[in-house]
Design a protein around this motif. Sequence first.
Motif, PDB file in Angstrom:
ATOM      1  N   ALA A 173      15.081 -27.843 -17.038  1.00  0.00           N
ATOM      2  CA  ALA A 173      13.686 -28.008 -17.436  1.00  0.00           C
ATOM      3  C   ALA A 173      12.746 -27.123 -16.633  1.00  0.00           C
ATOM      4  O   ALA A 173      11.634 -26.848 -17.072  1.00  0.00           O
ATOM      5  CB  ALA A 173      13.275 -29.470 -17.280  1.00  0.00           C
ATOM      6  N   ALA A 174      13.178 -26.646 -15.481  1.00  0.00           N
ATOM      7  CA  ALA A 174      12.311 -25.845 -14.608  1.00  0.00           C
ATOM      8  C   ALA A 174      11.745 -24.590 -15.288  1.00  0.00           C
ATOM      9  O   ALA A 174      10.558 -24.315 -15.126  1.00  0.00           O
ATOM     10  CB  ALA A 174      13.047 -25.486 -13.333  1.00  0.00           C
ATOM     11  N   PRO A 175      12.521 -23.821 -16.045  1.00  0.00           N
ATOM     12  CA  PRO A 175      11.911 -22.653 -16.698  1.00  0.00           C
ATOM     13  C   PRO A 175      10.806 -23.018 -17.685  1.00  0.00           C
ATOM     14  O   PRO A 175       9.823 -22.282 -17.807  1.00  0.00           O
ATOM     15  CB  PRO A 175      13.081 -21.988 -17.427  1.00  0.00           C
ATOM     16  CG  PRO A 175      14.293 -22.452 -16.727  1.00  0.00           C
ATOM     17  CD  PRO A 175      13.970 -23.820 -16.224  1.00  0.00           C
ATOM     18  N   TYR A 176      10.949 -24.133 -18.359  1.00  0.00           N
ATOM     19  CA  TYR A 176       9.903 -24.573 -19.281  1.00  0.00           C
ATOM     20  C   TYR A 176       8.625 -24.941 -18.514  1.00  0.00           C
ATOM     21  O   TYR A 176       7.524 -24.648 -18.944  1.00  0.00           O
ATOM     22  CB  TYR A 176      10.359 -25.763 -20.122  1.00  0.00           C
ATOM     23  CG  TYR A 176      11.557 -25.490 -20.982  1.00  0.00           C
ATOM     24  CD1 TYR A 176      11.552 -24.467 -21.917  1.00  0.00           C
ATOM     25  CD2 TYR A 176      12.701 -26.259 -20.881  1.00  0.00           C
ATOM     26  CE1 TYR A 176      12.645 -24.220 -22.717  1.00  0.00           C
ATOM     27  CE2 TYR A 176      13.807 -26.027 -21.670  1.00  0.00           C
ATOM     28  CZ  TYR A 176      13.769 -25.005 -22.581  1.00  0.00           C
ATOM     29  OH  TYR A 176      14.861 -24.763 -23.374  1.00  0.00           O
ATOM     30  N   TRP A 177       8.812 -25.618 -17.363  1.00  0.00           N
ATOM     31  CA  TRP A 177       7.664 -26.003 -16.548  1.00  0.00           C
ATOM     32  C   TRP A 177       6.982 -24.779 -15.954  1.00  0.00           C
ATOM     33  O   TRP A 177       5.769 -24.661 -15.980  1.00  0.00           O
ATOM     34  CB  TRP A 177       8.080 -26.888 -15.382  1.00  0.00           C
ATOM     35  CG  TRP A 177       8.628 -28.220 -15.726  1.00  0.00           C
ATOM     36  CD1 TRP A 177       8.404 -28.942 -16.859  1.00  0.00           C
ATOM     37  CD2 TRP A 177       9.510 -29.006 -14.933  1.00  0.00           C
ATOM     38  NE1 TRP A 177       9.094 -30.119 -16.813  1.00  0.00           N
ATOM     39  CE2 TRP A 177       9.769 -30.187 -15.638  1.00  0.00           C
ATOM     40  CE3 TRP A 177      10.087 -28.832 -13.690  1.00  0.00           C
ATOM     41  CZ2 TRP A 177      10.589 -31.182 -15.136  1.00  0.00           C
ATOM     42  CZ3 TRP A 177      10.899 -29.819 -13.193  1.00  0.00           C
ATOM     43  CH2 TRP A 177      11.153 -30.981 -13.914  1.00  0.00           C
ATOM     44  N   LEU A 178       7.788 -23.889 -15.378  1.00  0.00           N
ATOM     45  CA  LEU A 178       7.225 -22.747 -14.663  1.00  0.00           C
ATOM     46  C   LEU A 178       6.534 -21.753 -15.583  1.00  0.00           C
ATOM     47  O   LEU A 178       5.590 -21.077 -15.175  1.00  0.00           O
ATOM     48  CB  LEU A 178       8.317 -22.054 -13.850  1.00  0.00           C
ATOM     49  CG  LEU A 178       8.927 -22.900 -12.734  1.00  0.00           C
ATOM     50  CD1 LEU A 178      10.082 -22.169 -12.084  1.00  0.00           C
ATOM     51  CD2 LEU A 178       7.876 -23.269 -11.706  1.00  0.00           C
ATOM     52  N   SER A 179       6.990 -21.634 -16.810  1.00  0.00           N
ATOM     53  CA  SER A 179       6.385 -20.684 -17.741  1.00  0.00           C
ATOM     54  C   SER A 179       5.264 -21.310 -18.573  1.00  0.00           C
ATOM     55  O   SER A 179       4.621 -20.609 -19.343  1.00  0.00           O
ATOM     56  CB  SER A 179       7.449 -20.122 -18.680  1.00  0.00           C
ATOM     57  OG  SER A 179       7.906 -21.133 -19.553  1.00  0.00           O
ATOM     58  N   ASP A 180       5.047 -22.594 -18.432  1.00  0.00           N
ATOM     59  CA  ASP A 180       4.072 -23.336 -19.234  1.00  0.00           C
ATOM     60  C   ASP A 180       4.345 -23.244 -20.735  1.00  0.00           C
ATOM     61  O   ASP A 180       3.441 -23.407 -21.553  1.00  0.00           O
ATOM     62  CB  ASP A 180       2.642 -22.879 -18.949  1.00  0.00           C
ATOM     63  CG  ASP A 180       2.152 -23.388 -17.615  1.00  0.00           C
ATOM     64  OD1 ASP A 180       2.639 -24.444 -17.182  1.00  0.00           O
ATOM     65  OD2 ASP A 180       1.287 -22.733 -17.005  1.00  0.00           O
ATOM     66  N   ALA A 181       5.581 -22.980 -21.101  1.00  0.00           N
ATOM     67  CA  ALA A 181       5.949 -22.978 -22.521  1.00  0.00           C
ATOM     68  C   ALA A 181       5.889 -24.390 -23.077  1.00  0.00           C
ATOM     69  O   ALA A 181       5.515 -24.603 -24.224  1.00  0.00           O
ATOM     70  CB  ALA A 181       7.345 -22.389 -22.702  1.00  0.00           C
ATOM     71  N   ILE A 182       6.279 -25.348 -22.262  1.00  0.00           N
ATOM     72  CA  ILE A 182       6.165 -26.765 -22.614  1.00  0.00           C
ATOM     73  C   ILE A 182       5.362 -27.395 -21.485  1.00  0.00           C
ATOM     74  O   ILE A 182       5.874 -27.579 -20.377  1.00  0.00           O
ATOM     75  CB  ILE A 182       7.555 -27.423 -22.748  1.00  0.00           C
ATOM     76  CG1 ILE A 182       8.361 -26.710 -23.828  1.00  0.00           C
ATOM     77  CG2 ILE A 182       7.406 -28.896 -23.071  1.00  0.00           C
ATOM     78  CD1 ILE A 182       9.769 -27.204 -23.970  1.00  0.00           C
ATOM     79  N   PRO A 183       4.100 -27.719 -21.715  1.00  0.00           N
ATOM     80  CA  PRO A 183       3.225 -28.141 -20.618  1.00  0.00           C
ATOM     81  C   PRO A 183       3.570 -29.491 -20.000  1.00  0.00           C
ATOM     82  O   PRO A 183       3.417 -29.662 -18.793  1.00  0.00           O
ATOM     83  CB  PRO A 183       1.832 -28.161 -21.238  1.00  0.00           C
ATOM     84  CG  PRO A 183       2.023 -28.118 -22.704  1.00  0.00           C
ATOM     85  CD  PRO A 183       3.393 -27.601 -22.973  1.00  0.00           C
ATOM     86  N   ARG A 184       4.045 -30.436 -20.791  1.00  0.00           N
ATOM     87  CA  ARG A 184       4.354 -31.755 -20.227  1.00  0.00           C
ATOM     88  C   ARG A 184       5.763 -31.758 -19.648  1.00  0.00           C
ATOM     89  O   ARG A 184       6.718 -31.330 -20.289  1.00  0.00           O
ATOM     90  CB  ARG A 184       4.237 -32.829 -21.299  1.00  0.00           C
ATOM     91  CG  ARG A 184       2.798 -33.022 -21.765  1.00  0.00           C
ATOM     92  CD  ARG A 184       2.670 -34.137 -22.749  1.00  0.00           C
ATOM     93  NE  ARG A 184       3.260 -35.369 -22.207  1.00  0.00           N
ATOM     94  CZ  ARG A 184       3.726 -36.345 -22.972  1.00  0.00           C
ATOM     95  NH1 ARG A 184       3.689 -36.241 -24.278  1.00  0.00           N
ATOM     96  NH2 ARG A 184       4.234 -37.418 -22.421  1.00  0.00           N
TER      97      ARG A 184
END
Length: 105
Positions: free
Chosen positions: A35-46
């Motif tokens: 999940a870290a890449p999604y969080w770090l790139s703000d692709a998925i904000p929650r």
Amino acid sequence: LLRVASVRKNVDESDAEEAFAVVRLSWILFALLGAAPYWLSDAIPRRVDALFEALSGFTTTGASILPDPSVLGRPLLFGRAMTPWVGGMEFFAILVLFSTLAWRR
């Protein structure tokens, strides 16, 4: 862990408990790392949604919160495509571990 399980001669109840603990912790660790890449790139904000997206990949369910995953970009799409493969490999590793424990009983 596999090496430790293969070297020891006596298998007792604590081996199965340790194996289950390793499995649970590895799923949590893989979900957080996935999940870290999604969080770090703000692709998925929650964060919960990013964790769900990663965990659904590792469990190979195919569920997604994204209506159009192609908006993620190529690196995230590649990572998203690799999570079911890693989850499948982890399933086989768990299968080998538990069959080894069961065979030695």
